[in-house]
Design a protein around this motif. Structure first.
Motif, PDB file in Angstrom:
ATOM      1  N   GLY B  80     -25.279  56.193  62.092  1.00  0.00           N
ATOM      2  CA  GLY B  80     -26.103  55.736  63.193  1.00  0.00           C
ATOM      3  C   GLY B  80     -27.056  56.842  63.612  1.00  0.00           C
ATOM      4  O   GLY B  80     -26.939  57.993  63.175  1.00  0.00           O
ATOM      5  N   ASN B 108     -27.805  51.253  64.003  1.00  0.00           N
ATOM      6  CA  ASN B 108     -27.118  51.190  62.709  1.00  0.00           C
ATOM      7  C   ASN B 108     -28.084  51.411  61.551  1.00  0.00           C
ATOM      8  O   ASN B 108     -29.280  51.161  61.677  1.00  0.00           O
ATOM      9  N   PRO B 109     -27.551  51.838  60.407  1.00  0.00           N
ATOM     10  CA  PRO B 109     -28.381  51.952  59.213  1.00  0.00           C
ATOM     11  C   PRO B 109     -29.157  50.662  58.944  1.00  0.00           C
ATOM     12  O   PRO B 109     -28.617  49.557  59.123  1.00  0.00           O
ATOM     13  N   GLU B 111     -31.344  49.301  60.607  1.00  0.00           N
ATOM     14  CA  GLU B 111     -31.811  48.592  61.793  1.00  0.00           C
ATOM     15  C   GLU B 111     -32.921  49.400  62.486  1.00  0.00           C
ATOM     16  O   GLU B 111     -33.089  50.585  62.244  1.00  0.00           O
ATOM     17  N   PRO B 393     -16.928  57.560  75.164  1.00  0.00           N
ATOM     18  CA  PRO B 393     -16.333  56.362  74.549  1.00  0.00           C
ATOM     19  C   PRO B 393     -17.316  55.718  73.567  1.00  0.00           C
ATOM     20  O   PRO B 393     -18.508  56.013  73.607  1.00  0.00           O
ATOM     21  N   PRO B 394     -16.832  54.814  72.680  1.00  0.00           N
ATOM     22  CA  PRO B 394     -17.750  54.157  71.748  1.00  0.00           C
ATOM     23  C   PRO B 394     -18.716  53.176  72.433  1.00  0.00           C
ATOM     24  O   PRO B 394     -19.782  52.918  71.903  1.00  0.00           O
ATOM     25  N   GLU B 555     -30.599  45.116  72.305  1.00  0.00           N
ATOM     26  CA  GLU B 555     -30.430  46.029  71.176  1.00  0.00           C
ATOM     27  C   GLU B 555     -29.702  47.311  71.564  1.00  0.00           C
ATOM     28  O   GLU B 555     -29.139  47.982  70.722  1.00  0.00           O
ATOM     29  N   ALA B 558     -25.464  46.607  71.536  1.00  0.00           N
ATOM     30  CA  ALA B 558     -24.858  45.841  70.442  1.00  0.00           C
ATOM     31  C   ALA B 558     -23.446  46.266  70.079  1.00  0.00           C
ATOM     32  O   ALA B 558     -22.736  45.528  69.407  1.00  0.00           O
ATOM     33  N   CYS B 559     -23.025  47.424  70.511  1.00  0.00           N
ATOM     34  CA  CYS B 559     -21.750  47.964  70.003  1.00  0.00           C
ATOM     35  C   CYS B 559     -20.629  47.817  71.020  1.00  0.00           C
ATOM     36  O   CYS B 559     -20.836  47.470  72.177  1.00  0.00           O
ATOM     37  N   GLY B 560     -19.437  48.097  70.557  1.00  0.00           N
ATOM     38  CA  GLY B 560     -18.281  48.237  71.433  1.00  0.00           C
ATOM     39  C   GLY B 560     -18.041  47.036  72.321  1.00  0.00           C
ATOM     40  O   GLY B 560     -18.273  45.887  71.931  1.00  0.00           O
ATOM     41  N   GLY B 563     -21.023  44.967  73.278  1.00  0.00           N
ATOM     42  CA  GLY B 563     -21.354  44.083  72.162  1.00  0.00           C
ATOM     43  C   GLY B 563     -20.501  42.831  72.178  1.00  0.00           C
ATOM     44  O   GLY B 563     -20.967  41.725  71.904  1.00  0.00           O
ATOM     45  N   GLN B 564     -19.229  43.006  72.523  1.00  0.00           N
ATOM     46  CA  GLN B 564     -18.319  41.852  72.535  1.00  0.00           C
ATOM     47  C   GLN B 564     -18.583  40.915  73.706  1.00  0.00           C
ATOM     48  O   GLN B 564     -18.437  39.708  73.588  1.00  0.00           O
ATOM     49  N   LYS B 565     -18.959  41.478  74.853  1.00  0.00           N
ATOM     50  CA  LYS B 565     -18.935  40.669  76.068  1.00  0.00           C
ATOM     51  C   LYS B 565     -20.290  40.242  76.596  1.00  0.00           C
ATOM     52  O   LYS B 565     -20.351  39.366  77.439  1.00  0.00           O
ATOM     53  N   ARG B 567     -23.317  39.324  75.005  1.00  0.00           N
ATOM     54  CA  ARG B 567     -24.336  38.563  74.285  1.00  0.00           C
ATOM     55  C   ARG B 567     -24.597  37.251  74.978  1.00  0.00           C
ATOM     56  O   ARG B 567     -23.677  36.487  75.293  1.00  0.00           O
TER      57      ARG B 567
END
Lengths: 568, 568
Positions: B80, B108-109, B111, B393-394, B555, B558-560, B563-565, B567
């Motif tokens: 990243g 991310n790669p 992106e 944290p991530p 954008e 998008a992670c962690g 990202g999960q909650k 969108r």
């Protein structure tokens, strides 16, 4: 619609049948923490990717029908990671296949992904990184699935495992950069062949020049591998190759080997002096310890298919009660010359299915020819299939196809054939190729033939070995041939006892034909298992029955366009 | 609620005022593609992170009030990436601050992420990677913001820019691994100091031993920097340091310098023979080319604060019409001894604000003391602040705080002080520390003082320099002192003309006091700008007015867990 219902029933039945098996089966839990480590795999210290602080990764051992749960924590500082479970079909769990950009998003640093899948078939497997060239950095380990008690069709007293790999002193980052540089920079031949992650750089030579002592090795990370045996027993050697580049040959002094398994499939027992093993393959051989017990014996592993600049790897077969360090009285067996292809072909052609192995359908529904060429794109050297060099998108195919997202990958249908007048014996007349990300969409439960066709590379009089690996499936190897595949070759296909494999060699200037049934809903790559070749575009992507894939875990979809569109 | 409405109005007014300015302002577009490259920054070829195939990255040049749009494509194979725009406040765009785990998810790669932000204040800035240790791999470049025409408070005829950095031959991956190994492995002092990305390893020595010719350098990537000047003119030198480790001193033979800018803030002009510059700082100095025009002159850059094992970097001031390659008649100026701290302090204390600079509030609402210690956690060497070593944290803080997500970071309030009897002159009695990810939550529009307190490291009689950098803000430097900060020191704070800075040095065994107003909604790190120190935990995270942050682009989330909650 009727067909669809039938398919649903089929899948339900398959799952139910697995469930039944799994009543007796176990769930086996593993915690993997992936991170950089200092390690000395060949007595020279380098950075590697390790698991739980060690190299190679832990051996996973299970019984057919068990469920494996690997909780993978990514502790690399800035890199994503995935792990592919090579040879495991992932029926019903295509998101657990561990291919970045295909089955899942790479796991971000500091994040954890849980791989949960069933190992439904006994055999010798392994696992490895499938992102960038992380496999070549050391991200791999053994995965061994035992048959249910009493169901192994051959007898042995004990076993040893040999996971083979090749190793470079140059970092994987530099290796990777070299592949995508102008001018192209090739890392060269590996410094060392590793057995179970251990080799001896600048040291194995001593064995060959008749020195009477092993190199002084005090570091257990690179200690020679010793296989302890008792006299007059039968041993199963499980041999798997996760090399980045090298095709290998393995021979044991004074001992013949009986090949009994290939890629998790039983084969008709065949007695050989040595075996060839290509990256992505696995074999089990039986040896009988019926030799003079006063001596130890060498096991040699040499390089095939490329002018070797790497010393053969050696291990010792240690007969009880000899000392571990007693040097064999005879010299290590010399593996065949690197370019003695007739020897390789003779071995490969001998591998046929054990009686009782499922037979292939008599005819295929679709035949796809795959021309393997070396090309140039904007001056960069690439490998292409039917003139398309695979460039995977940042959003994984599985999620984007399942949810019908647009513009994730090329909608263009990749070609199923190539020009009839392509001269496979000469460098390409027009070496220019293009990048592509299109998918071969295969009808579910249909029978597909792939004809892999090798060619001359960009250099005159050079054609390379390519071991092709298919995810999600075993396939039948219907035949091999020299030169260009002809329609009439179909008549010569072996439909009697074709071996089931997941990886098959494509010989220089030759062709290889395989058949399989699209009975595993998912998106599956089919690619050359040589790490730099795949990185340079040598693969294709297949999709089958994606509509039957059940809910993909969110964690596999976190990136790219699936990440943007699919949350909750 | 009234206060809240007032705050909204304040922000709206601020945005409107920016909008007004921006009527005349331009939007400047850049495309950055980040990837590995082969490069020879000091005439030895290594892998680096480059932008658009070059090192250092392109210079961004704009006028105050302009909007910068950088479309950043990540072409690293598996890593990243983010880019931090050092010194830019990011008012209204905290998600564009370019800090992985804090302001955004790493890109991310393959992106692309679009950074869009206003540069509201003229000055000498730079940009750099802010993920892992990618800055040390070469991910940086200059960012220069010109004042509106006629608004610069000093006159000059032309200018030159000098972006300073340090460079190691060992890969950043290996450097990073060494920091988190037991035993600790330290990469050692840099091989080379780079000026505008160029240095000469094993070659600059020639200059100092009185050799009469420069080394033969045919590679433009490492050609000595030459600053062309006309006689009897005034030049502005814009000097910025993005070193990973090194504190530097810069001197020019026969020329005095007038310091006029620090970190994008005008300072009271002060004439000096040499300047100290710490990682994260920038200065502008004026020089007058009033010396003998028959000669060229050396510009020297030496190392401060650590026993230098690195040759000073040299550039040539080339007086027209002398040849570029004419060697100066006098020797390069010798920068002060590395441990002559009195010299450094004398320079630093001289930097005060230009008349008319905004004054700090007379009192602070909250004073937070930050004890800087070197520690151990489970045997790993770390840096800690009030005995907590930062482990981010991530999932980035900004998104998780804005949307009130739980369990992303530690809910524990980090300590605001330390034991009164802590002996800053001795190694810690109990060196054990702990990791933490807690946030200093600061009331919006309040005045905060931080007292940075240095201590002895784990080794007897060692205390290191730490240049502390605050994101999202300028702060007033109220004072410095030796030994332990005392309550009575508050009375000595400089409230008359404290310089505004974004990075300030903490001297060995000393303290530094800063003040700022929490008027920029967002989450902002405050950390030691030495790359390995930050990587080892030397920083804290501040949050202010997060409720006023407008919609964060998807954008960046998008992670962690975001990202999960989060969108759609």
């Amino acid at each position: 619609m009727e067909k669809r219902i039938l398919l649903y029933l089929l899948i339900c039945w398959s799952l139910a049948s697995n469930l039944e098996k799994s009543m007796a089966a176990k769930t086996r839990h593993y915690n993997f923490e992936v991170g950089y480590i200092y390690w000395s795999p060949d007595c020279e210290e380098r950075m590697m990717i390790g698991i739980n602080g060690r190299f190679p990764g832990p051996t996973i051992r299970a019984k057919a029908g068990d469920t494996i749960v690997v909780k993978l924590k990514n502790s690399l500082p800035t890199e994503g990671v995935v792990i592919h479970w090579h040879g495991i079909k992932q029926l019903g769990t295509p998101w657990a296949d561990g291919t970045a950009s295909i089955s899942q998003c790479a796991i971000n640093p500091d994040e954890t992904f849980v791989y949960r899948f069933q190992v439904d078939k006994a055999g010798t497997y392994f696992y490895h990184g499938h992102y960038g060239m992380q496999r070549a950095a050391g991200l791999y380990g053994s995965l061994i699935v035992d048959a249910p008690d009493g169901e192994e069709p051959f007898r042995y007293d004990a076993e040893h495992s040999l996971l083979l790999s090749d190793w470079w002193h140059e970092s994987v980052q530099a290796q990777t950069l070299g592949l995508s540089s102008i001018p192209f920079r090739w890392v060269g031949e590996p410094q060392t062949i590793l057995i179970n992650g251990r080799g001896q750089y600048n040291c194995s030579l001593a064995h060959f020049t008749g020195e009477t002592s092993l190199c002084k090795i005090t570091n257990s990370q690179c200690a020679p591998v010793v296989l302890r045996v008792l006299p007059n027993k039968t041993y199963r050697l499980r041999i798997a190759s996760t090399t980045s580049l090298s095709s290998l040959n393995l021979a044991i002094g004074n001992h013949k080997m009986t090949v009994v398994e290939a890629d998790g499939n039983y084969v008709k027992p065949v007695i050989v002096d040595d075996i060839d093993i290509y990256s992505g393959e696995s074999y089990s051989v039986l040896i009988t310890t019926d030799q003079n017990t006063s001596s130890n014996y060498w096991l040699s592993i040499g390089i095939r298919g490329r002018l070797p600049k790497t010393q053969p790897a050696l291990a010792i077969i240690n007969y009880h009660p000899n000392s571990l360090s007693k040097l064999p009285s005879s010299k290590p067996p010399v593996t065949p010359q690197w370019n003695e292809y007739s020897h390789s072909k003779a071995f490969t052609y001998k591998i046929v299915a054990m009686d009782g192995t499922p037979m292939p359908p008599a005819k295929s529904n679709r035949q796809i020819a795959l021309l393997n060429t070396q090309n140039k794109i904007d001056g960069y050297i690439k490998w292409s299939i039917n003139n398309i060099s695979l460039a995977v998108p940042p959003t994984p195919y599985l999620g984007s196809m399942k949810y019908g997202l647009k513009n994730v990958f090329s909608a263009e249908k990749p070609p199923e054939n190539f020009s009839e007048d392509y001269d496979v014996m000469r460098p390409p007349i027009n070496p220019n190729s293009k990048k592509g990300s299109g998918v071969y969409k295969l009808e579910f439960n249909s029978t597909i033939d792939f004809i892999l066709q090798n060619t001359n590379t960009l250099s005159e009089n050079v054609s390379e070995i390519h071991p092709w690996h298919l995810h999600g499936h075993n396939f039948w190897v219907l035949g091999y041939g020299d030169g260009k595949f002809k329609k009439s070759d179909v008549a010569e296909f072996n439909l009697k006892n074709p071996p089931l494999k997941n990886t098959v060699v494509l010989f220089p200037y030759g062709w290889t034909a395989i058949r399989f049934v699209t009975n595993n809903p998912g998106v599956w790559p089919f690619h050359c298992h040589i790490e730099p070749h795949l990185h340079m575009g040598m693969g294709i992507v297949l999709a089958e029955g994606v509509e039957f894939v059940s809910k993909i875990p969110n964690e596999a979809l976190a990136c790219g366009i699936t990440g943007q569109k699919l949350r909750n």
